[in-house]
Scaffold this motif. Structure first.
Motif, PDB file in Angstrom:
ATOM      1  N   ASN A  57       0.962  -1.253  -0.039  1.00 38.79           N
ATOM      2  CA  ASN A  57      -0.057   0.030  -0.042  1.00 38.79           C
ATOM      3  C   ASN A  57       0.769   1.554   0.130  1.00 38.79           C
ATOM      4  O   ASN A  57       0.502   2.147  -0.548  1.00 38.79           O
ATOM      5  CB  ASN A  57      -0.836  -0.019   1.252  1.00 38.79           C
ATOM      6  CG  ASN A  57      -2.113  -1.187   1.028  1.00 38.79           C
ATOM      7  OD1 ASN A  57      -2.399  -1.565   0.191  1.00 38.79           O
ATOM      8  ND2 ASN A  57      -2.377  -1.573   2.166  1.00 38.79           N
ATOM      9  N   VAL A  58       2.142   1.159   0.717  1.00 37.38           N
ATOM     10  CA  VAL A  58       2.731   2.460   0.805  1.00 37.38           C
ATOM     11  C   VAL A  58       3.471   2.697  -0.563  1.00 37.38           C
ATOM     12  O   VAL A  58       3.509   3.837  -1.099  1.00 37.38           O
ATOM     13  CB  VAL A  58       3.924   2.241   1.748  1.00 37.38           C
ATOM     14  CG1 VAL A  58       5.120   3.309   1.739  1.00 37.38           C
ATOM     15  CG2 VAL A  58       3.283   2.388   3.281  1.00 37.38           C
ATOM     16  N   THR A  59       3.942   1.385  -1.276  1.00 34.16           N
ATOM     17  CA  THR A  59       4.689   1.642  -2.484  1.00 34.16           C
ATOM     18  C   THR A  59       3.539   2.186  -3.555  1.00 34.16           C
ATOM     19  O   THR A  59       3.785   2.974  -4.553  1.00 34.16           O
ATOM     20  CB  THR A  59       5.084   0.191  -2.957  1.00 34.16           C
ATOM     21  OG1 THR A  59       6.045  -0.238  -1.992  1.00 34.16           O
ATOM     22  CG2 THR A  59       5.702   0.354  -4.316  1.00 34.16           C
ATOM     23  N   LYS A  60       2.420   1.545  -3.502  1.00 38.38           N
ATOM     24  CA  LYS A  60       1.155   1.803  -4.479  1.00 38.38           C
ATOM     25  C   LYS A  60       0.858   3.353  -4.233  1.00 38.38           C
ATOM     26  O   LYS A  60       0.759   4.097  -5.568  1.00 38.38           O
ATOM     27  CB  LYS A  60       0.135   1.101  -4.256  1.00 38.38           C
ATOM     28  CG  LYS A  60      -1.059   1.640  -5.146  1.00 38.38           C
ATOM     29  CD  LYS A  60      -2.319   0.485  -5.045  1.00 38.38           C
ATOM     30  CE  LYS A  60      -3.431   0.685  -6.045  1.00 38.38           C
ATOM     31  NZ  LYS A  60      -4.424   0.063  -5.685  1.00 38.38           N
ATOM     32  N   ALA A  61       0.957   3.980  -3.217  1.00 44.49           N
ATOM     33  CA  ALA A  61       0.729   5.502  -3.012  1.00 44.49           C
ATOM     34  C   ALA A  61       1.705   6.000  -3.111  1.00 44.49           C
ATOM     35  O   ALA A  61       1.588   7.528  -3.242  1.00 44.49           O
ATOM     36  CB  ALA A  61       0.110   5.718  -1.603  1.00 44.49           C
ATOM     37  N   SER A  62       2.955   5.962  -3.344  1.00 43.45           N
ATOM     38  CA  SER A  62       4.183   6.704  -3.370  1.00 43.45           C
ATOM     39  C   SER A  62       4.174   7.298  -4.896  1.00 43.45           C
ATOM     40  O   SER A  62       3.659   7.003  -6.006  1.00 43.45           O
ATOM     41  CB  SER A  62       5.632   6.027  -3.504  1.00 43.45           C
ATOM     42  OG  SER A  62       5.469   4.879  -4.697  1.00 43.45           O
ATOM     43  N   VAL A  63       4.728   8.615  -4.912  1.00 42.05           N
ATOM     44  CA  VAL A  63       4.956   9.451  -6.123  1.00 42.05           C
ATOM     45  C   VAL A  63       5.575   8.757  -7.438  1.00 42.05           C
ATOM     46  O   VAL A  63       5.207   8.756  -8.315  1.00 42.05           O
ATOM     47  CB  VAL A  63       5.484  10.766  -5.893  1.00 42.05           C
ATOM     48  CG1 VAL A  63       5.693  11.769  -7.073  1.00 42.05           C
ATOM     49  CG2 VAL A  63       4.825  11.656  -4.855  1.00 42.05           C
ATOM     50  N   LYS A  64       6.738   8.018  -6.901  1.00 40.54           N
ATOM     51  CA  LYS A  64       7.327   7.291  -8.073  1.00 40.54           C
ATOM     52  C   LYS A  64       6.526   6.328  -8.665  1.00 40.54           C
ATOM     53  O   LYS A  64       6.786   6.124  -9.799  1.00 40.54           O
ATOM     54  CB  LYS A  64       8.616   6.703  -7.439  1.00 40.54           C
ATOM     55  CG  LYS A  64       9.750   7.648  -6.739  1.00 40.54           C
ATOM     56  CD  LYS A  64      10.954   6.989  -6.588  1.00 40.54           C
ATOM     57  CE  LYS A  64      12.261   7.939  -6.039  1.00 40.54           C
ATOM     58  NZ  LYS A  64      13.348   7.462  -5.695  1.00 40.54           N
ATOM     59  N   ASN A  65       5.922   5.597  -7.914  1.00 36.79           N
ATOM     60  CA  ASN A  65       4.797   4.550  -8.455  1.00 36.79           C
ATOM     61  C   ASN A  65       3.735   5.229  -9.554  1.00 36.79           C
ATOM     62  O   ASN A  65       3.557   4.804 -10.662  1.00 36.79           O
ATOM     63  CB  ASN A  65       4.293   3.864  -7.686  1.00 36.79           C
ATOM     64  CG  ASN A  65       3.321   2.783  -7.975  1.00 36.79           C
ATOM     65  OD1 ASN A  65       3.907   1.804  -8.549  1.00 36.79           O
ATOM     66  ND2 ASN A  65       1.964   2.867  -7.711  1.00 36.79           N
ATOM     67  N   LYS A  66       3.261   6.372  -8.964  1.00 42.38           N
ATOM     68  CA  LYS A  66       2.354   6.922  -9.845  1.00 42.38           C
ATOM     69  C   LYS A  66       2.933   7.954 -10.873  1.00 42.38           C
ATOM     70  O   LYS A  66       2.347   7.718 -12.033  1.00 42.38           O
ATOM     71  CB  LYS A  66       1.646   8.214  -8.998  1.00 42.38           C
ATOM     72  CG  LYS A  66       0.985   7.966  -7.859  1.00 42.38           C
ATOM     73  CD  LYS A  66       0.145   8.720  -7.112  1.00 42.38           C
ATOM     74  CE  LYS A  66      -0.539   8.145  -5.857  1.00 42.38           C
ATOM     75  NZ  LYS A  66      -1.011   9.265  -4.846  1.00 42.38           N
ATOM     76  N   THR A  67       3.903   8.369 -10.805  1.00 42.82           N
ATOM     77  CA  THR A  67       4.763   8.665 -12.041  1.00 42.82           C
ATOM     78  C   THR A  67       5.429   7.407 -13.023  1.00 42.82           C
ATOM     79  O   THR A  67       5.545   8.210 -14.019  1.00 42.82           O
ATOM     80  CB  THR A  67       5.900   9.836 -11.540  1.00 42.82           C
ATOM     81  OG1 THR A  67       6.920   8.877 -10.884  1.00 42.82           O
ATOM     82  CG2 THR A  67       5.228  11.104 -11.009  1.00 42.82           C
TER      83      THR A  67
END
Length: 230
Positions: A57-67
């Motif tokens: 969940n932390v990884t999914k919500a991270s900016v790097k994941n979104k970008t």
């Protein structure tokens, strides 16, 4: 730990082989397995921790994941599926072939590039002991126990930096919130974390405000007197 650092590459390589066996494209399998190594380098979490819902969940919500169009969360979800299918024991892991060692060997913390472009010799010590000041800011920022908080002295107010286990530094509260998957902008709107005013600084600021109020009051009295004059 050194054991995790030694094992993450084998897990990533076997993850790659499993993806090929279930029909994933080679390019996707390589990208996903390499992403697992990259996540380990940044966060230094154990394989067990990386397979948890909390870390996902932390990884999914991270900016790097979104970008990155969700590649990190996609790789992690597939890695969790692999572990569910393969099992959590490392006994069945195959060794990494020599031609893949460079791809799947995790870099040590001291070998990681500084995200601010500085020479590693100028980076804060990851194992520097907490002081009373950094303990206070650790609580204020709400960072995990395996993160560090470092004081960067400045002439006006000390800047506080939070450092992840992988050695990445975050200079604003917003950056910390985004990395941890929390609602960004709580408190200071993303401005650099500043050290609280010392008692001397706070006293000086109060005296300055009191002086300004007194001056304003005197000016208002003079204006009132002038208005009352014939």
């Amino acid at each position: 730990s050194p054991e995790d650092e030694a094992m993450i590459g084998r897990w990533a390589y076997n993850f790659y082989a499993w993806q090929i066996s279930v029909g994933k494209k080679d390019t996707t399998a390589k990208a996903f397995s390499r992403t697992i190594v990259q996540l380990y380098e940044e966060d230094r979490k154990s394989v067990m921790a990386m397979g948890s819902d909390e870390y996902y969940n932390v990884t999914k919500a991270s900016v790097k994941n979104k970008t990155g169009n969700g590649q990190r969360s996609g790789a992690l979800k597939s890695f969790m599926d692999f572990r569910s299918n393969f099992g959590t024991s490392a006994d069945k892991l195959e060794d990494i072939p020599a031609e893949f060692l460079a791809r799947y060997t995790a870099r040590a913390v001291e070998d990681m590039p500084d995200p601010n472009g500085r020479n590693n010799s100028h980076r804060p010590l990851v194992d520097a002991p907490d002081t009373e000041e950094t303990k206070t800011f650790r609580l204020d920022l709400g960072v995990p126990e395996d993160w560090r908080v470092i004081i960067n002295p400045r002439s006006v107010a000390n800047q506080m930096m939070a450092m992840s286990p992988g050695g990445h530094t975050y200079k604003t509260r917003k950056a910390v919130d985004e990395r941890l998957g929390r609602t960004a902008g709580e408190g200071d709107g993303g401005e650099p974390a500043e050290q609280p005013e010392s008692k001397a600084q706070g006293g000086a600021a109060k005296r300055k405000r009191a002086s300004s109020k007194a001056a304003a009051k005197d000016a208002a009295a003079r204006d009132a007197a002038a208005s009352a004059s014939p």
